[in-house]
Design a protein around this motif. Sequence first.
Motif, PDB file in Angstrom:
ATOM      1  N   UNK A  41      30.796  38.756  22.574  1.00  0.00           N
ATOM      2  CA  UNK A  41      30.574  40.079  21.977  1.00  0.00           C
ATOM      3  C   UNK A  41      30.844  41.207  22.955  1.00  0.00           C
ATOM      4  N   UNK A  42      30.602  40.972  24.239  1.00  0.00           N
ATOM      5  CA  UNK A  42      30.857  41.983  25.271  1.00  0.00           C
ATOM      6  C   UNK A  42      32.106  41.555  26.037  1.00  0.00           C
ATOM      7  N   UNK A  43      33.117  42.421  26.073  1.00  0.00           N
ATOM      8  CA  UNK A  43      34.398  42.065  26.676  1.00  0.00           C
ATOM      9  C   UNK A  43      34.531  42.492  28.128  1.00  0.00           C
ATOM     10  N   UNK A  44      33.750  43.453  28.560  1.00  0.00           N
ATOM     11  CA  UNK A  44      33.890  43.999  29.909  1.00  0.00           C
ATOM     12  C   UNK A  44      33.052  43.190  30.891  1.00  0.00           C
ATOM     13  N   UNK A  45      33.675  42.390  31.787  1.00  0.00           N
ATOM     14  CA  UNK A  45      32.917  41.524  32.689  1.00  0.00           C
ATOM     15  C   UNK A  45      32.266  42.248  33.848  1.00  0.00           C
ATOM     16  N   UNK A  46      32.497  43.541  33.987  1.00  0.00           N
ATOM     17  CA  UNK A  46      31.781  44.330  34.991  1.00  0.00           C
ATOM     18  C   UNK A  46      30.535  44.957  34.375  1.00  0.00           C
ATOM     19  N   UNK A  47      30.556  45.142  33.073  1.00  0.00           N
ATOM     20  CA  UNK A  47      29.441  45.779  32.360  1.00  0.00           C
ATOM     21  C   UNK A  47      28.269  44.831  32.185  1.00  0.00           C
ATOM     22  N   UNK A  48      28.522  43.504  32.098  1.00  0.00           N
ATOM     23  CA  UNK A  48      27.456  42.540  31.845  1.00  0.00           C
ATOM     24  C   UNK A  48      27.597  41.332  32.750  1.00  0.00           C
ATOM     25  N   UNK A  49      26.466  40.640  32.972  1.00  0.00           N
ATOM     26  CA  UNK A  49      26.479  39.398  33.745  1.00  0.00           C
ATOM     27  C   UNK A  49      26.571  38.170  32.846  1.00  0.00           C
ATOM     28  N   UNK A  50      26.701  38.346  31.543  1.00  0.00           N
ATOM     29  CA  UNK A  50      26.731  37.208  30.619  1.00  0.00           C
ATOM     30  C   UNK A  50      27.818  36.215  31.022  1.00  0.00           C
ATOM     31  N   UNK A  51      27.451  34.937  31.084  1.00  0.00           N
ATOM     32  CA  UNK A  51      28.381  33.915  31.535  1.00  0.00           C
ATOM     33  C   UNK A  51      29.614  33.829  30.653  1.00  0.00           C
ATOM     34  N   UNK A  52      29.447  33.963  29.351  1.00  0.00           N
ATOM     35  CA  UNK A  52      30.595  33.873  28.448  1.00  0.00           C
ATOM     36  C   UNK A  52      31.585  35.005  28.722  1.00  0.00           C
ATOM     37  N   UNK A  53      31.078  36.182  29.080  1.00  0.00           N
ATOM     38  CA  UNK A  53      31.962  37.298  29.396  1.00  0.00           C
ATOM     39  C   UNK A  53      32.630  37.091  30.748  1.00  0.00           C
ATOM     40  N   UNK A  54      31.940  36.451  31.686  1.00  0.00           N
ATOM     41  CA  UNK A  54      32.558  36.143  32.965  1.00  0.00           C
ATOM     42  C   UNK A  54      33.692  35.129  32.799  1.00  0.00           C
ATOM     43  N   UNK A  55      33.495  34.126  31.924  1.00  0.00           N
ATOM     44  CA  UNK A  55      34.570  33.170  31.655  1.00  0.00           C
ATOM     45  C   UNK A  55      35.780  33.882  31.068  1.00  0.00           C
ATOM     46  N   UNK A  56      35.525  34.760  30.115  1.00  0.00           N
ATOM     47  CA  UNK A  56      36.592  35.604  29.552  1.00  0.00           C
ATOM     48  C   UNK A  56      37.239  36.441  30.656  1.00  0.00           C
ATOM     49  N   UNK A  57      36.422  36.991  31.547  1.00  0.00           N
ATOM     50  CA  UNK A  57      36.935  37.842  32.610  1.00  0.00           C
ATOM     51  C   UNK A  57      37.888  37.107  33.531  1.00  0.00           C
ATOM     52  N   UNK A  58      37.532  35.884  33.913  1.00  0.00           N
ATOM     53  CA  UNK A  58      38.406  35.125  34.807  1.00  0.00           C
ATOM     54  C   UNK A  58      39.682  34.659  34.113  1.00  0.00           C
ATOM     55  N   UNK A  59      39.685  34.621  32.796  1.00  0.00           N
ATOM     56  CA  UNK A  59      40.899  34.280  32.057  1.00  0.00           C
ATOM     57  C   UNK A  59      41.892  35.437  32.085  1.00  0.00           C
ATOM     58  N   UNK A  60      41.376  36.665  31.996  1.00  0.00           N
ATOM     59  CA  UNK A  60      42.218  37.857  31.835  1.00  0.00           C
ATOM     60  C   UNK A  60      42.469  38.575  33.160  1.00  0.00           C
ATOM     61  N   UNK A  61      41.458  38.654  33.992  1.00  0.00           N
ATOM     62  CA  UNK A  61      41.536  39.452  35.213  1.00  0.00           C
ATOM     63  C   UNK A  61      41.683  38.540  36.432  1.00  0.00           C
ATOM     64  N   UNK A  62      41.977  39.150  37.560  1.00  0.00           N
ATOM     65  CA  UNK A  62      42.059  38.417  38.816  1.00  0.00           C
ATOM     66  C   UNK A  62      41.227  39.165  39.853  1.00  0.00           C
ATOM     67  N   UNK A  63      41.022  38.531  40.995  1.00  0.00           N
ATOM     68  CA  UNK A  63      40.205  39.110  42.054  1.00  0.00           C
ATOM     69  C   UNK A  63      40.997  39.146  43.360  1.00  0.00           C
ATOM     70  N   UNK A  64      40.587  40.006  44.259  1.00  0.00           N
ATOM     71  CA  UNK A  64      41.279  40.120  45.537  1.00  0.00           C
ATOM     72  C   UNK A  64      41.120  38.860  46.372  1.00  0.00           C
ATOM     73  N   UNK A  65      39.941  38.276  46.311  1.00  0.00           N
ATOM     74  CA  UNK A  65      39.641  37.056  47.051  1.00  0.00           C
ATOM     75  C   UNK A  65      38.945  36.081  46.123  1.00  0.00           C
TER      76      UNK A  65
END
Length: 529
Positions: A41-65
């Motif tokens: 339900x929440x798409x922004x992985x910086x806005x929430x700590x919800x695990x399901x949103x973090x999984x979505x976040x790692x699918x779409x976004x990348x990190x520096x390290x």
Amino acid sequence: MHRRRFIATGAGLVAAARMPPALAQRRDPRVLRFVPQANLTALDPVWTTASITQTHGYTVFDTLFGIDDAGKVRPQMAEGHGVSDDGRAWTIRLRDGLRWHDGQPVLARDCAASLERWAKRDVFGGSFAPLLESMGAADDRTIRIALRSPFPLLLSAIAKTAAVSAFMMPERLARTDPFRQVPEMVGSGPYRFVADEYNSGSRVVYRKFDGYVPRQEPAENTAGGKIAHFERIEWSVMPDSATAAAALQAGEVDWWDQVNPDLTPLLRRGRGVTVAVNDPTGYIGTLRFNHLQPPFNNTGIRRAVLYAANQDDYLRAITGNDPEIFSECHSVWPCGTPYGRETLPAELRGPADLNRAKAMLREAGYRGEKVVIINPSDLPSIGPFGLVTADLLKKLEMNVELVETDWGSVIQRRASREPVERGGWSIFHTWWPSPSILNPAITPILRGQGANGWFGWYSNPRVEALSAEWLTASDEAEQARLAEEIQQESFREVPVVPLGRYFIRTAYRTGLTGFLKTASSYPWNVRWA
């Protein structure tokens, strides 16, 4: 077990048992069909700590390290970094060829803005934010960070994988108020979010991003080569566990993220299905209080609940009474990690006397205030916790209302700071992968940041001072001493009630390989053998 839940689960077992053997052919090997742990339900992985949103976040976004399997920081979007002799000036050099999903190049100013937004929402990021003198771009590929004093753990903060990860976004999105969700999903990760096929409660779709250039190292956790082996990933939201089990057995889906423990024996007997535990560290269950509103703005009332809570009851409920996958842990740090010492004060150790717990409530001043427990009915790895707590508090003669909804609604409602009469809440439960809460720098549940902290808004200046000392401690022994002080303060003030450690099984069609040893279900590296 709650009677309604028992009937539903029993019916599901019967229905799943009647399914024919799994003889179905894979419809399209280029498509991964995935059943997530809960609705997105929440798409922004910086806005929430919800695990399901973090999984979505790692699918779409990348990190520096990223973090490898040994827990070490590795460059990801970064090519490398430099730091001055005094530890105050940092540079991070981006890899060549990075692009956003809209085709634009990834620039250093995008990443600087992303770090600024992330630091306002993350516990670890917030630790170095007060030291920040400036952050910006030296050129298109170089991020420059100037600090007022050294912060040796800077890369560890940027690389960490849980709670709020430091996902990179285009500057136009990264300038969004961190307490509001970004309006678009434009990342630079291995898959693109397909907005026009997103239907909350039903379906989420991702497509392979052909412009993604993976690193050449083998994939480990969030580090290494994130190779997308599928052209398309389809999430099918299935709140009913029996439906998900039947779909997996029939070959209608390929991977079920979190298996209901009651259905594990059935799936193990099925043809063409593998049941496994991918995460070797386990999860820590927690009961979180709302510290802003009565009755749990009262420390004495929180301590009475801590005293009365029996971890064995919670763990048996969450695992289907399977002792192979749970163990009690009377510590606020995960057992099996460096600080996970069970030093619960003697007066709070069980077995609990409910009459004594009732007396503790009376002495603390409980006067019948309503306790609203918000609880997910669609998430078997969390939902039973709420049932156990509701039953316990009723036995303590507290005024309890159990509100059962989907997990997405729990995520939305837990952000409310209103009284329960105006849509607020008193208690919710969740779990944390052990590595995400193993020290004072990263755990959001023990930090006392008040209004700027994690849901529940626990305030404790002493814990914040101890955490700051931990970050600059000269040796490991001193860090361990400070961590134990935080533990004892947490037992006194009770920001959360720890519910023990357990493991969550996943299940997938036999022949699907490449799973990473992580708590999250990352899609890269997974492929058909």
